[in-house]
Design an enzyme around this catalytic site. Structure first.
Site, PDB file in Angstrom:
ATOM      1  N   HIS A 233     -19.176 -29.895 -22.034  1.00 12.38           N
ATOM      2  CA  HIS A 233     -19.150 -28.461 -21.714  1.00 12.38           C
ATOM      3  C   HIS A 233     -20.169 -27.746 -22.576  1.00 12.38           C
ATOM      4  O   HIS A 233     -20.814 -28.372 -23.427  1.00 12.38           O
ATOM      5  CB  HIS A 233     -17.753 -27.873 -21.977  1.00 12.38           C
TER       6      HIS A 233
ATOM      7  N   HIS B  21     -23.223 -23.708 -28.304  1.00 11.27           N
ATOM      8  CA  HIS B  21     -23.345 -25.158 -28.438  1.00 11.27           C
ATOM      9  C   HIS B  21     -23.204 -25.868 -27.102  1.00 11.27           C
ATOM     10  O   HIS B  21     -22.571 -25.365 -26.177  1.00 11.27           O
ATOM     11  CB  HIS B  21     -22.299 -25.721 -29.410  1.00 11.27           C
TER      12      HIS B  21
ATOM     13  N   HIS C 123      -9.436 -27.733 -33.208  1.00 12.55           N
ATOM     14  CA  HIS C 123      -9.326 -26.383 -32.662  1.00 12.55           C
ATOM     15  C   HIS C 123      -7.873 -26.091 -32.296  1.00 12.55           C
ATOM     16  O   HIS C 123      -7.154 -26.977 -31.814  1.00 12.55           O
ATOM     17  CB  HIS C 123     -10.129 -26.245 -31.371  1.00 12.55           C
TER      18      HIS C 123
ATOM     19  N   GLU D  86     -21.769 -30.131 -30.409  1.00 14.93           N
ATOM     20  CA  GLU D  86     -20.417 -30.474 -30.840  1.00 14.93           C
ATOM     21  C   GLU D  86     -20.118 -31.923 -30.463  1.00 14.93           C
ATOM     22  O   GLU D  86     -20.490 -32.384 -29.389  1.00 14.93           O
ATOM     23  CB  GLU D  86     -19.393 -29.568 -30.136  1.00 14.93           C
TER      24      GLU D  86
END
Lengths: 309, 109
Positions: A154, A216, A248, A267
């Site tokens: 993503h 990112h 997270h 990431e």
């Protein structure tokens, strides 16, 4: 078939300041597989387990950041329908001819009110993951090179008009809102996480005054242990790390944020819960954003809010 | 041979090898004064003005450093490598943020 329309993130094209240095980084440190170079000087990469020709493209430029982010859709009929739907919604679209990008069919490009260029495409050559389709092994040798993520998972993009962006994704492109962080006054969304399937997010946006910024691109790892191994490889190669390894609160994903040699954040990510389209959106208040970002430390890292390319 | 870097805003001095950037040198010794960002020349938050001294640079984003900046030695500390003792003034800051959340230009002591 349950999964129709927009299937998944297909590619990101990112600008780098020094092509050779960046190719070395993406190939040897991140462990992507180079799949081609074109006449424009762009270098194409895929993650080892991806089957399409490429998912991550870099080009040399005098500034960092993202050129565009593209999604694969089910087929050409879907592409034509979504193009018409975007136009009917009031957005201007552009057709990029097949072959402009290596091994890729026609693309539909449009600009979001956040200043980001999005693309949809239905065709990209399937080059495979090095594993046969009959009696496949669980992994291929390319998994042992560098960090070696499984796929481009993503992106998080920063720009203005996130409420408008949310409407386009949910009302035209068939995404649903998985999680959100409220604005400090609680009346709007400061950040949104959108899914087009059963991933916890396929794209995310945060409200930011400057348009078109990249926060990112995220690469999927198979396990938390693989995320920690990624952190080891980052340190061995003096890669600047921003946040993590940590988990997270938003998405429940495990993470390290770090920067490529041009200051484009990336990431290494694993996990996350598995939503369905009928699930209710989960909401974080702004005063708990620190927990949403970094659950163990409960820290609203200033660089997360402010540093983009 | 390492060189001495002085951040005029807070009087902090540290030694920095010619092979490491002003920002890396500051961070490695736990010193503060220049905002830390991407460390790759892309985000612009570590911008400084070189007041005095010799240095070399690597590529940095034109979004944050234009020709006028270069002529006035306003550069990104993550892409500046000392060739002699340097004196710098901080001009970068974490000024834009999600929803305008509190984000201060940091000049800690």
């Amino acid at each position: 078939m349950a999964l129709t329309g927009v299937l998944r993130p297909g590619h990101a094209q990112v600008r780098v300041l020094d092509l050779d240095e960046s190719v070395r980084f993406y190939e040897e440190v991140l462990g992507l597989v180079e799949t081609g170079r074109d006449a424009q000087g762009r270098v194409y990469f895929k993650c080892w387990d991806e089957r399409d020709h490429h998912s991550y493209v870099i080009r040399e430029a005098d500034r960092a950041g993202i050129d565009f982010f593209g999604f694969r859709v089910l087929d050409t009929a879907t592409l034509d329908k979504l193009d018409a739907d975007l136009k009917a919604y009031g957005l201007k679209t552009e057709r990029i001819p097949a072959g402009e990008m290596l091994a890729t069919g026609e693309r539909v490009r449009f600009e979001l009110p956040s200043g980001h260029l999005m693309e949809l495409f239905a065709e990209k050559a399937k080059v495979g993951n090095g594993i046969p389709l009959v009696n496949p092994a669980p992994w291929a040798k390319a998994r042992d090179n560098g960090i070696a993520p499984v796929r481009l998972d993503h992106a998080l993009l920063y720009g203005p008009n996130v409420a408008e962006v949310q409407k386009i994704f949910t009302e035209v492109l068939g995404f649903y809102l998985v999680e959100r962080v409220l604005t400090p006054d609680g009346n709007g969304n400061a950040a949104i996480w959108l899914s087009c399937g059963q991933k916890v997010h396929d794209i995310a946006f945060a409200e930011y005054p400057e348009p078109g910024k990249l926060h990112h691109c995220s690469f999927l790892m198979e396990s938390w242990e693989q995320v920690l191994r990624a952190g080891d490889i980052m340190s061995m190669n003096a890669v600047p790390v921003d946040i993590g390894p940590t988990r997270h609160g938003v998405t429940r994903g495990c993470t390290i944020y770090a920067w490529d040699p041009s200051g484009n954040r990336f990431e290494t990510f694993c996990g996350g819960h598995l939503p369905y389209p009928d699930y209710e959106t989960m909401t974080w208040t702004f005063d708990n954003f620190g927990q949403g970002l970094d659950y163990p430390q409960r820290k609203l890292h200033e660089t997360f809010l402010s540093v983009v390319s | 041979m390492a060189h001495t870097v002085r951040i005029e805003d807070n009087g902090v001095t540290y030694t920095c090898a010619p092979t490491e950037s002003l920002l890396e040198g500051m961070q490695r010794l736990g010193r503060r004064g220049i905002p830390m960002g991407c460390r790759g020349g892309g985000c612009g938050v570590c911008k400084v003005e070189i007041l005095d001294g010799e240095f070399r640079t690597r590529a940095m984003s034109c979004d944050h450093v234009d020709d006028d900046d270069r002529n006035h030695r306003r550069l990104l500390a993550c892409r500046v490598y000392p060739s002699g003792d340097l004196s710098v003034r901080v001009i970068g800051k974490l000024q834009k943020s999600v929803c305008g959340a509190t984000s201060h230009p940091r000049v800690p002591v």
